[in-house]
Design an enzyme around this catalytic site. Structure first.
Site, PDB file in Angstrom:
ATOM      1  N   TYR A  89     -16.692  65.925 -15.347  1.00  0.00           N
ATOM      2  CA  TYR A  89     -16.915  67.106 -16.184  1.00  0.00           C
ATOM      3  C   TYR A  89     -16.952  66.685 -17.652  1.00  0.00           C
ATOM      4  CZ  TYR A  89     -16.232  71.428 -18.703  1.00  0.00           C
ATOM      5  OH  TYR A  89     -16.406  72.468 -19.575  1.00  0.00           O
ATOM      6  N   GLU A  97     -22.295  71.991 -21.953  1.00  0.00           N
ATOM      7  CA  GLU A  97     -21.450  71.664 -20.805  1.00  0.00           C
ATOM      8  C   GLU A  97     -22.287  70.963 -19.753  1.00  0.00           C
ATOM      9  OE1 GLU A  97     -20.160  74.649 -17.844  1.00  0.00           O
ATOM     10  OE2 GLU A  97     -18.112  74.174 -18.487  1.00  0.00           O
TER      11      GLU A  97
END
Ligand code: GDP
Ligand code: MN
Length: 398
Positions: free
Chosen positions: A109, A197
């Protein structure tokens, strides 16, 4: 402003971030054709909507033939997808992205966000990619790595190396990770993003680092200097109330209550909503008419607020500095004469030309409820809404 995954990937790729091969399609035939063009024998068809959590909601499907791609695309286009980020009404799927499937060995992530309290860009990374960051921070907080960017010098390579080491990237791939992080950061900074993101950022079997998913959000106030970004706006993904207001140069935020708010300035909007809540009500929306609003603009604002079916009372709260209370009053009167509304309207005016404004309201003969202070205005709006909805059994009383 949000953009689609495929658009974010194209941007990141231009900044040197690796992405899988992919192409956009608007029909099942086109999707299959795109896959054939790409070659290979496994593809992923991904619904393009402004929301994450598509994987779990059936918006990301692995396919291994032409006909499978067509069936999957057919099943997605024109449908609404409901994920934990879309709200119960879901978002419409009008395009799909077809990607060559890649062999994944690790999912990471990586997020870049604006930390307003620290006034810095923050990098949040975790070795536990694929899950939502909220779940990661609840279940595996120790896996999260953070770094802060000093604006005077920008993101430094040593910081990227530190992140890479903390994520356990093997030495031979650290430089690739540094390039990936710097690319994301430069895209964020150069295009005035508020969020980038990549979840997951993957490491493939053949040692490549690729953004398998990408999300970008941009600062609306900076869009004027990035026409190539504003062009990516997709109104089909926005709250229709908000995009209609934006088209008219008004800023509108839709909420879930019953009291519509017409105010000037974001700060006053916040204060107005807090006060409505304090008085026991729930705001349905707020519409900011901005500074120097003409009667036409105020009348437009009224029509927009009334077009929201949930509105059962309206509170106009203006603290006029640049604005003029007489113009606002004229706008209110004009709007109500043109299109009478069947809900109570409370008006509180203060500031420039307030006496003239009050006079216009008083002389209009319209059934307006007036108030002097903000607290009084909120209380009257909530009270008027309560008694009005009590009279009408079809309306919901909270
Ligand atoms: P999201 O659910 O909206 O965040 O959509 P993602 O693009 O992140 O996809 C969800 C999941 O699908 C990813 O975490 C991957 O595990 C999987 N996925 C997506 N693309 C591929 C691919 O090309 N190959 C493989 N094997 N899995 C993929
Ligand atoms: Mn994702």
């Amino acid at each position: 402003m949000d953009i689609h995954e495929y658009q974010a990937k194209e941007i990141l790729s231009n900044f040197g971030v690796g992405i899988p091969q992919g192409a956009l399609a608007y029909s099942p035939e086109q999707a299959a054709y795109r896959a054939r063009e790409m070659g290979g024998d496994r593809w992923v068809v991904k619904a393009q909507v402004h929301a994450g959590g598509r994987g779990k909601a059936g918006g990301v499907k692995l396919c291994s033939s032409d006909s499978e791609i067509q069936t999957v695309t057919e099943g997605m286009l024109g449908q609404k997808i409901v994920t934990h980020q879309t709200g119960p009404e879901g978002k419409g799927i009008y395009r799909v992205y077809v990607e060559a499937a890649v062999p994944i060995t690790r999912e990471i992530y990586v997020g870049f966000v604006l930390d307003r309290a620290r006034q810095r860009v923050m990098i949040v990374a975790s070795s536990e990619g694929g899950m939502e960051i909220e779940d990661i921070s609840a279940q595996q907080p120790e896996s999260i790595v953070r770094a802060t960017v000093e604006p005077a010098v920008g993101l430094q390579e040593f910081q990227c190396r530190e992140i890479a080491f903390a994520l356990g990237i093997k030495p031979g791939m650290v430089q690739q990770m540094v390039r990936t992080l710097l690319g994301c950061y430069r895209a964020f900074r150069d295009l005035d993003a508020t969020m980038v993101e990549v979840n997951p950022l993957v490491i493939t079997g053949d040692d490549r680092i690729l953004a398998l998913d990408a999300k970008m959000t941009f600062d609306n106030n900076a869009l004027f200097r990035h026409p190539q970004v504003s062009e990516l706006r997709d109104k089909s993904q926005e709250d229709p109330r908000e995009s209609r207001a934006a088209d008219r140069g008004l800023s509108y935020v839709g909420l879930n209550g019953n009291i519509g708010c017409i105010v000037n300035g974001a700060g006053l909007a916040m204060a107005t909503m807090d006060t409505i809540k304090l008085a026991g009500g729930e705001p349905a929306n707020f519409l900011d008419i901005g500074g120097g609003a003409t009667p036409e603009r105020v009348a437009k604002a009224f029509r927009l607020v009334m077009s929201d079916k949930n509105v059962q009372a309206i509170l106009v709260n203006i603290f006029a500095g640049i604005n003029r209370c007489d113009w606002v009053a004229e706008g209110v009167v004009r709007a109500l004469r043109e299109e009478p509304v069947d809900v109570p309207v409370v008006v509180r005016l203060a500031g420039t030309n307030v006496k003239e404004g009050q006079k216009i309201l008083a002389q209009s003969g319209l059934p307006l409820i007036r108030a002097t202070t903000l607290m009084e205005a909120a209380e009257r709006a909530v009270m008027a809404w309560r008694s009005d909805t009590n009279r009408n059994p079809n309306l919901k009383v909270v």
